[in-house]
Design an enzyme around this catalytic site. Sequence first.
Site, PDB file in Angstrom:
ATOM      1  N   THR A 188     -29.334 -35.479-159.293  1.00 57.37           N
ATOM      2  CA  THR A 188     -30.219 -34.730-158.389  1.00 57.37           C
ATOM      3  C   THR A 188     -29.782 -35.051-156.955  1.00 57.37           C
ATOM      4  O   THR A 188     -28.915 -34.392-156.412  1.00 57.37           O
ATOM      5  CB  THR A 188     -31.699 -35.086-158.616  1.00 57.37           C
ATOM      6  OG1 THR A 188     -31.862 -36.506-158.620  1.00 57.37           O
ATOM      7  CG2 THR A 188     -32.197 -34.515-159.929  1.00 57.37           C
ATOM      8  N   LYS A 247     -28.455 -41.558-163.831  1.00 57.03           N
ATOM      9  CA  LYS A 247     -28.691 -40.904-162.548  1.00 57.03           C
ATOM     10  C   LYS A 247     -29.877 -41.562-161.874  1.00 57.03           C
ATOM     11  O   LYS A 247     -30.760 -42.142-162.522  1.00 57.03           O
ATOM     12  CB  LYS A 247     -28.945 -39.409-162.725  1.00 57.03           C
ATOM     13  CG  LYS A 247     -30.227 -39.017-163.437  1.00 57.03           C
ATOM     14  CD  LYS A 247     -31.492 -39.048-162.625  1.00 57.03           C
ATOM     15  CE  LYS A 247     -31.346 -38.254-161.344  1.00 57.03           C
ATOM     16  NZ  LYS A 247     -32.632 -38.357-160.537  1.00 57.03           N
ATOM     17  N   THR A 280     -36.680 -41.252-159.548  1.00 53.20           N
ATOM     18  CA  THR A 280     -36.460 -40.408-160.718  1.00 53.20           C
ATOM     19  C   THR A 280     -35.085 -40.801-161.233  1.00 53.20           C
ATOM     20  O   THR A 280     -34.105 -40.391-160.639  1.00 53.20           O
ATOM     21  CB  THR A 280     -36.485 -38.938-160.291  1.00 53.20           C
ATOM     22  OG1 THR A 280     -37.637 -38.673-159.563  1.00 53.20           O
ATOM     23  CG2 THR A 280     -36.308 -37.963-161.412  1.00 53.20           C
ATOM     24  N   GLU A 332     -30.699 -43.091-151.846  1.00 56.16           N
ATOM     25  CA  GLU A 332     -30.799 -42.029-150.849  1.00 56.16           C
ATOM     26  C   GLU A 332     -30.636 -42.584-149.438  1.00 56.16           C
ATOM     27  O   GLU A 332     -31.498 -43.303-148.931  1.00 56.16           O
ATOM     28  CB  GLU A 332     -32.139 -41.301-150.992  1.00 56.16           C
ATOM     29  CG  GLU A 332     -32.189 -40.452-152.253  1.00 56.16           C
ATOM     30  CD  GLU A 332     -33.541 -39.832-152.524  1.00 56.16           C
ATOM     31  OE1 GLU A 332     -33.626 -38.981-153.421  1.00 56.16           O
ATOM     32  OE2 GLU A 332     -34.531 -40.210-151.849  1.00 56.16           O
ATOM     33  N   ASN A 362     -36.245 -36.915-147.257  1.00 58.78           N
ATOM     34  CA  ASN A 362     -37.396 -36.745-148.139  1.00 58.78           C
ATOM     35  C   ASN A 362     -38.594 -36.057-147.481  1.00 58.78           C
ATOM     36  O   ASN A 362     -39.692 -36.069-148.038  1.00 58.78           O
ATOM     37  CB  ASN A 362     -37.828 -38.110-148.691  1.00 58.78           C
ATOM     38  CG  ASN A 362     -36.894 -38.612-149.770  1.00 58.78           C
ATOM     39  OD1 ASN A 362     -36.916 -38.137-150.903  1.00 58.78           O
ATOM     40  ND2 ASN A 362     -36.042 -39.570-149.412  1.00 58.78           N
TER      41      ASN A 362
END
Length: 420
Positions: free
Chosen positions: A157, A183, A194, A280, A402
Site C-alpha cells: 500500500t 507489507k 496495516t 512512512e 497521512n
Amino acid sequence: MSTTPFRKIPGGVCAPKGFLANAVSAGIKNPDTERLDLALIYSEVPCVAAGTFTTNRVKAAPVRVSQAHLRDRDVQAIVANSGNANACTGVTGIQDARKSAKTVAKALGLRQSQVAVCSTGVIGLPMPMLRIEPKLPELVSGLDPKKGTEVAQAIMTSDTTHKEISISMDLDGHKVKIGACAKGAGMICPSMATMLCFITTDANIGRTNLDKAVHDAVENSFNRITIDGDMSTNDSVVVLANGESGMPRIQRNSKSYRLFRESLEFIMLEMAKSLVRDGERVTKFVTVKVNGARTYSDAKKVAEAVANSALVKSSWNGNDPNWGRIIHAVGYSRAMIREELIDIHIGSKPACIGGLEAKTPMDELRKTVGKDKFTITIDLHLGDAEYTVYTSDMSPEYIDFNRSEYAYWKQARKDGLTNQ
C-alpha cells in the site's frame, strides 16, 4: 538465537516445494491505474496452518473470516488484496470476504474454509467486488511457481518497496525451505497477537507444534516493532506448511524443532525489521534495548513507552540526542524504576548515568543520532529482565502523507459504494 545452518535463496513464498502463486490487477483502489493488487498463494498438496491476528477490538471482515477458517488448521490457500481493508463494512464485508474465499476454493477444488482471506487499505469503504470477482478466475488460472515476488508487490500500500525473503536449510538430512513476504509501512504497533505477512514452508510439522512455533516467533519479531503507535484492524500473519520436503515429522523438544523455530523467527524478524525501515517517511531505524528490569513485563513497558513516544521520535528526526525525553518516557511507563539508578546510552556513548547527565559531549551524541541506524540502551539496574523493540523516528512528512485519504472516498462514490 544460536547459529542456524541456513542460506538465503530466491523465490519468496514460492521457494518451498509445492507452492504456487499469482497476482493480477483488479483496479481496487483506482480502476484507471494498472498495478498488481490481488494475490493468491496456493499449496498443491494439503497443509497445516497457523496464524496470529490483530488484537484490535475492531477487526476487519477478512480477519474474522480467516480466524474462523484457521480453527480447522488445514488452510491451503491465501487470497489477499491491497487498496481496501474491508474493515468496518458490516455484514456485507463478511459476505464479500466469504465470497472471495468460496470462489477461489471452488476453482481449486477446496472447501471454502481452506482459503484464508486478507485485505489491506483504507478502512470503512465497501469492497469493489464488481472489479474483484471477475479477476478471481484469472488469479487461479495463472498460478505459477515463479510468481512469489508478484504477490509481495500486490499487497503493498504505502510501502516504497516489496518485502520478501526465503531460506534453505538441512533438517534431518532433508532440504527444507521457508519463504515469506510482508507489507506494512504505517499503522504499525506491537500487539498482534496495516501489516500482512505470509509464510510458506515444506517442513513436515504437526498443527500443535506449528502453532507453538508461530506464536513464539511472532512474539519475538512482529510484536517487537512500532512505527507510529497505531494498531491496525487488519494485521495478519499466516503460515502454511505442506511437508513436501520429505523429512520426518518434526517432534517437539527435538533439535529439528529448535532449528525450525529459530529459522522461522529469523524470517519473521527480518520481515519485521524491513517494515520499520520502510516506515512512512521515516529516516532512522532505532533499536531500543532495556536491560536490568525487575520483570519481563517492566522491561517491555519501558521499551514500548520510549519507542512509541512522539516526543522522543521527533527528537531523533531532528538529530537531537534528548535523553531527557527518553527518561521521562521511562518514568510514565508504569514499570518499577528508581530514577537514581537509570543509565541511558545512545550508541556506545553514555548520555545519562544514575539519572543525571553524563559527561559525554553533546556533539558526540548528536553524531550518533544523526546516523540512519543507532541503538538506545536503557539499564534500570533492578534485575535481570530485558526487552528489545525496533522503532523509527517521526517526520513532518509523515503528517503530510497521512493528512487525507479523500481519493479513496472519491473513487468509492464513483463506484456507487458510498454517498459521502
